[in-house]
Design a protein around this motif. Structure first.
Motif, PDB file in Angstrom:
ATOM      1  N   THR A  48     -10.525  -2.263   4.179  1.00  0.00           N
ATOM      2  CA  THR A  48      -9.193  -1.683   4.233  1.00  0.00           C
ATOM      3  C   THR A  48      -8.925  -1.104   5.620  1.00  0.00           C
ATOM      4  O   THR A  48      -9.851  -0.808   6.374  1.00  0.00           O
ATOM      5  CB  THR A  48      -9.035  -0.537   3.204  1.00  0.00           C
ATOM      6  N   GLU A  64      -3.866  -0.484   4.225  1.00  0.00           N
ATOM      7  CA  GLU A  64      -3.716  -1.746   3.512  1.00  0.00           C
ATOM      8  C   GLU A  64      -5.071  -2.338   3.161  1.00  0.00           C
ATOM      9  O   GLU A  64      -6.056  -2.144   3.885  1.00  0.00           O
ATOM     10  CB  GLU A  64      -2.935  -2.763   4.370  1.00  0.00           C
ATOM     11  N   VAL A  65      -5.096  -3.075   2.061  1.00  0.00           N
ATOM     12  CA  VAL A  65      -6.302  -3.791   1.657  1.00  0.00           C
ATOM     13  C   VAL A  65      -6.307  -5.144   2.367  1.00  0.00           C
ATOM     14  O   VAL A  65      -5.327  -5.890   2.314  1.00  0.00           O
ATOM     15  CB  VAL A  65      -6.334  -3.998   0.129  1.00  0.00           C
ATOM     16  N   GLU A  99      -7.029   2.235   7.527  1.00  0.00           N
ATOM     17  CA  GLU A  99      -6.790   3.628   7.129  1.00  0.00           C
ATOM     18  C   GLU A  99      -6.187   4.401   8.289  1.00  0.00           C
ATOM     19  O   GLU A  99      -6.640   4.286   9.428  1.00  0.00           O
ATOM     20  CB  GLU A  99      -8.095   4.280   6.683  1.00  0.00           C
ATOM     21  N   THR A 141      -1.118  -1.530  -0.743  1.00  0.00           N
ATOM     22  CA  THR A 141      -1.268  -0.291   0.012  1.00  0.00           C
ATOM     23  C   THR A 141      -1.970   0.763  -0.827  1.00  0.00           C
ATOM     24  O   THR A 141      -1.636   0.972  -1.994  1.00  0.00           O
ATOM     25  CB  THR A 141       0.111   0.242   0.451  1.00  0.00           C
ATOM     26  N   HIS A 142      -2.951   1.430  -0.231  1.00  0.00           N
ATOM     27  CA  HIS A 142      -3.622   2.545  -0.897  1.00  0.00           C
ATOM     28  C   HIS A 142      -3.173   3.846  -0.243  1.00  0.00           C
ATOM     29  O   HIS A 142      -2.739   3.878   0.917  1.00  0.00           O
ATOM     30  CB  HIS A 142      -5.149   2.412  -0.797  1.00  0.00           C
TER      31      HIS A 142
END
Length: 326
Positions: free
Chosen positions: A261, A249-250, A263, A228-229
């Motif tokens: 990803t 998530e990637v 967003e 997770t970014h």
């Protein structure tokens, strides 16, 4: 858009696509006879092709796989029936498995590619021959026409020198359809450094700030599928606005070329976008291409109306300055 005409003839079981390019025949031919150049346009946006084998001779075969943004893949093969450089070639185009073997229950088509000079450059006429009306309708229903149009639009970029095509134009936004937007920006710097700037916290905090007057308050970078970014910003001093951030998530990483990803805005249930980042380097400059998939047209228009492109341009200009210090 290079495609000027699409003619579907159900009586003769053919589909003809006509495209015009501002480049000589020899340049267009070279794009079709080099697998590395083909990989830049053979496949619609979000589905770039990788040619895993290439025997450019009569009787030879070429195998390729197109990789979707969510990990999907679709493979195909070309069998070269005729090659008459630089004016014509002919192939059998077939769906294939990972080993390049044709798939049953999927129709193969014979395709001819003819190139001729024009007053402004060159014209390419691609004709597909189908084994039956059902096969024609099946492939058209699978998006063959739209895919070819999008591929030709990407070829138009490949045919030009990268700096000539994009330098000085800033951040450009293209509406591909109701839910897909392509954003491009040429960055003066090598791809490896641009990739690092997207994937190292110390560097990202220096450039991904949008307009002046904002700071990055949170920066969680993810580089592995499934991770997770999370990134947040807040106004500084007298700057107007409210703090906000994004997380997701990637899905896919192909360093230093591509990252996909999801967003969404932090603290909400959506809407969620799919962000497909691609980096291509030529002559020391990197073309950053971001393909964004929105859930619907309304969401697309709402987000673009926030001034997103202007904020991205400010960040990209700052990115170029940051790269000079690395």
């Amino acid at each position: 858009m290079p495609v000027t005409d699409v003619i579907t003839d159900t009586e003769n079981l053919t589909m003809t696509v006509v495209a015009d390019f501002a480049a000589p025949v020899e340049r267009v031919w070279s794009a079709y006879s080099d697998p590395r150049q083909l990989e830049r346009f053979w496949g619609p946006p979000g589905w770039p092709a990788t040619f895993t084998s290439w025997d450019h001779s009569v009787g030879g075969r070429a195998n390729y796989t197109m990789n979707g943004p969510r990990g999907e893949s679709s493979s195909g093969s070309w069998e070269f029936l005729a090659i008459e450089a630089p004016s014509r070639f002919e192939v059998i185009d077939a769906f294939a498995d990972e080993d390049g073997e044709p798939l049953e229950n999927f129709p193969a088509t014979r395709m001819t590619f003819d190139f001729e000079p024009t007053a402004d450059g060159s014209r390419m006429v691609t004709k597909s021959y189908f084994p039956s009306v059902e096969a024609l309708e099946q492939l058209v229903g699978m998006g063959m026409v739209e895919g070819l149009k999008m591929a030709m639009a990407q070829l138009d970029i490949v045919l030009q020198d990268l700096r000539e095509f994009a330098q000085g134009k800033g951040t450009e936004v293209e509406l591909l359809d109701d839910t897909h937007v392509r954003i491009t920006r040429l960055v003066d710097g090598p791809r490896d450094l641009v990739w690092r700037a997207y994937n190292e916290e110390e560097l990202m905090r220096q450039w991904m700030l949008g307009p002046d007057g904002w700071e990055m308050t949170e920066c969680v970078i993810a580089t592995t599928p499934g991770d997770t970014h999370r990134t947040s910003w807040a106004p500084v001093g007298d700057t107007e606005g409210e703090a906000f951030g994004f997380e997701g998530e990637v899905l896919l990483v192909d360093a230093p070329r591509r990252a996909v990803t999801t967003e969404r805005m932090i603290g909400t249930d959506g809407p969620e976008t799919l962000n497909d980042l691609n980096l291509y380097e030529e002559d020391g400059a990197t073309l950053v291409t971001l393909l964004i998939e929105y859930p619907d047209k309304e969401t697309r228009d709402m987000i673009l109306a926030t001034g997103m492109a202007e904020g991205m341009e400010a960040s990209y200009a700052r990115l170029e300055s940051t790269l000079l210090k690395v």
